[in-house]
Structure formats: structure tokens, C-alpha cells
Scaffold this active site. Structure first.
Site, mmCIF file in Angstrom:
data_model
loop_
_atom_site.group_PDB
_atom_site.id
_atom_site.type_symbol
_atom_site.label_atom_id
_atom_site.label_comp_id
_atom_site.label_asym_id
_atom_site.label_seq_id
_atom_site.Cartn_x
_atom_site.Cartn_y
_atom_site.Cartn_z
ATOM 1 C CE LYS A 126 -60.544 7.239 7.017
ATOM 2 N NZ LYS A 126 -61.675 7.827 6.946
ATOM 3 C CG ASP B 98 -63.051 11.171 5.125
ATOM 4 O OD1 ASP B 98 -63.195 11.009 3.745
ATOM 5 O OD2 ASP B 98 -62.511 10.319 5.750
ATOM 6 N N GLY C 179 -72.555 3.387 13.164
ATOM 7 C CA GLY C 179 -71.150 3.236 13.108
ATOM 8 C C GLY C 179 -70.366 4.105 14.188
ATOM 9 C CB SER C 180 -68.668 3.726 17.010
ATOM 10 O OG SER C 180 -68.364 2.505 16.893
ATOM 11 N N GLY C 181 -66.516 4.430 14.104
ATOM 12 C CA GLY C 181 -65.289 4.441 13.775
ATOM 13 C C GLY C 181 -64.797 5.927 13.401
ATOM 14 N N GLY C 182 -63.634 5.995 12.650
ATOM 15 C CA GLY C 182 -63.116 7.468 12.289
ATOM 16 C C GLY C 182 -63.970 8.046 11.501
ATOM 17 C CG MET C 183 -66.573 7.686 7.110
ATOM 18 S SD MET C 183 -65.780 8.930 6.467
ATOM 19 C CE MET C 183 -66.888 9.797 5.132
#
Length: 276
Positions: free
Chosen positions: A71, A107, A130-134
Site C-alpha cells: 500500500k 478504505d 495496529g499501525s500499518g496502512g489500514m
């Protein structure tokens, strides 16, 4: 109605993911059949994202859905980045117009719509695991809807602090096992509970955090009834599921690729079929 026979004029849309699933493939191809559109959709993975995006451009692939871990990597490989993806530094949709690639993040748009549809109150506190793209898309959607009291819990301290700082939220380190911390709205944006994953039977939040919440939100789409969602329902807590997110973001992608907006009933039917 059914789609026309495959020919040299049939337009191809694809997905690129580290772990491809059948959800997008079934969703889009079902709607192509229902609406009689000359398109076909196929899921792929790759070890060379730059070459893959070059192929999207060179082969005239009309649309490309982008999932983890690509992403952020695709940002420098496209011609234009819409605000929904530029602010987040995360892409999940690419549209190819005669070789010009435009990136966006549906998203983010889907989560904003769900916040509105479920009537979530901006005065409530939010905890994002969480800490990612989503997680970035989810957090930005909440902030842009006026949710100012929030916490990011993440195992990666650098990514977690960066995301928390960007959102204006607090950062707290994550530990193994169910997250014991709670808020009015708790959101799982990790692979915990994902079918086929190492933690598919695990619950992302502790019982106390679930029972104290007003809303439990799990972005994991497969299965639709994750262990976290099942625990929240059992506790009588309102839920937002990953199946809702993926259906809304896919509908937005579908319209961008084809120029056709399916009805809410068609989206619901395609979503149910995609997870069957």
C-alpha cells in the site's frame, strides 16, 4: 443479464496482495455478470511491485486493488495521488486511464461511511490496535469525523508513534495476547482473527475491554464473524465488521473501474457471495 463473451476488448482488473484471497475476485466478477459488463477480475501476488505496476500501465489493465504489504510502496509508482491516499501515504486503488495511473484510498472512504451509518459519536474515545496502512486509513477516517480522543496501540514503536503523532492520539506499546486496554470504540487493525493466519482463533481484545466498549470494530474481513466480533456479540456490544468495510470499499473501486455504481442490494449480494 450476463457479461459479454471474453474477447480482446474485455477489460482486466486485478488485485495485488501479499496473501491473495477470493473475496475481491468473486465480488467483482459477480457484479460484472449481474450488470452485463465486459470486464474480468483476477487476483495476483508479486515479489516485484515496481514491475507489477509497470505491467498495469503497459498492458492497459484498467484497475488494480492494492493490499498489504504494497500500500505504501506504490505511491512513487503512479502519476497522481488523490488526497485520500496522499494524506495517509497509503494506497488501495489504482485506476489506469490510457496509461496514466491515479491512486486513491477507498478504505478511508468506506470507514467514514460506516462511522456515519452506525451513528458513532465523536465525543467517544477510540482505541486502534495496529499501525500499518489500514490502521492509518481507519485512524484518519475517525479524526476527520471529529474523534479527537484516541490511542494507538502497536507492537512497532516507530510506526505506532508516527501514526499516533499524525492523528494527534496517544501511543501505547502492544504486547502479545489480547489487548487489555479499552475505549468507547475499540478497533482491531491487525491480522489477529484472520482465517488461515497464525492467530486465526485469537481475540484481539481482552474480555474486559470488549465489555466496556460501546462499539467493537474489526477490519478483518475473512471470516466475517471473527473471534472478536463473536465475543462482542455475545457480550451484547454493537459491532462493525470487516465484511462491511470490504464491501463498501469494493463498491467504490467497482464504480471507479467501470463507471457504474451497483445498488446497495447488489453490493450486499456480491459481498455475501464473495465470502461463501
Amino acid at each position: 443479464m450476463s457479461r459479454p463473451p471474453l474477447s480482446r476488448d474485455t477489460l482486466l482488473c486485478i488485485s495485488l496482495a501479499g496473501r491473495p484471497s477470493n473475496i475481491g475476485t468473486r465480488f467483482h466478477n459477480h457484479l460484472y455478470d449481474v450488470l452485463g459488463l465486459d470486464f474480468i477480475y483476477k487476483a495476483f501476488t508479486t515479489t516485484d511491485i515496481a514491475a507489477a505496476i509497470g505491467g498495469v500501465r503497459a498492458l492497459g489493465i484498467r484497475g488494480c486493488s492494492v493490499s498489504m504489504p504494497f500500500k505504501e510502496d506504490v505511491l512513487d509508482l503512479v502519476d497522481e495521488v488523490e488526497p485520500s491516499a496522499l494524506t495517509l501515504r497509503s494506497v488501495n486503488t489504482i485506476v489506469n486511464d490510457a496509461g496514466r495511473l491515479t491512486a486513491s484510498n477507498t478504505d478511508y472512504l468506506a470507514v467514514q461511511q460506516l462511522i456515519d451509518e452506525h451513528g458513532l459519536d465523536p465525543a467517544q474515545s477510540v482505541l486502534i490496535r495496529g499501525s500499518g496502512g489500514m490502521a492509518s486509513a481507519v485512524g484518519a477516517a475517525f479524526v476527520d469525523r471529529g474523534f479527537v480522543a484516541g490511542v494507538v496501540v502497536a507492537r512497532n514503536p516507530d510506526a505506532g508513534r508516527r501514526l499516533a503523532d499524525r492523528l494527534g492520539y496517544r501511543y501505547l506499546p502492544d504486547t502479545a495476547g489480547p489487548c487489555p486496554r479499552g475505549a468507547d470504540i475499540v478497533v482491531n487493525v491487525t491480522p489477529i482473527g484472520m482465517a488461515g493466519g497464525a492467530q486465526e482463533a485469537d481475540v484481539a481484545f481482552a474480555d474486559g475491554a470488549i465489555r466496556a466498549a460501546r462499539t467493537v470494530f474489526d477490519v478483518v474481513a475473512l471470516p466475517a464473524e471473527t473471534p472478536l466480533i463473536a465475543a462482542a456479540r455475545a457480550a451484547g456490544v454493537a459491532v462493525i465488521t470487516g465484511a462491511e468495510v470490504i464491501a463498501l470499499q469494493a463498491a467504490e473501486q467497482f464504480e471507479r473501474y467501470t463507471g457504474v455504481r451497483p445498488t446497495a442490494q447488489q453490493v450486499a449480494e456480491a459481498s455475501a457471495m464473495s465470502r461463501a
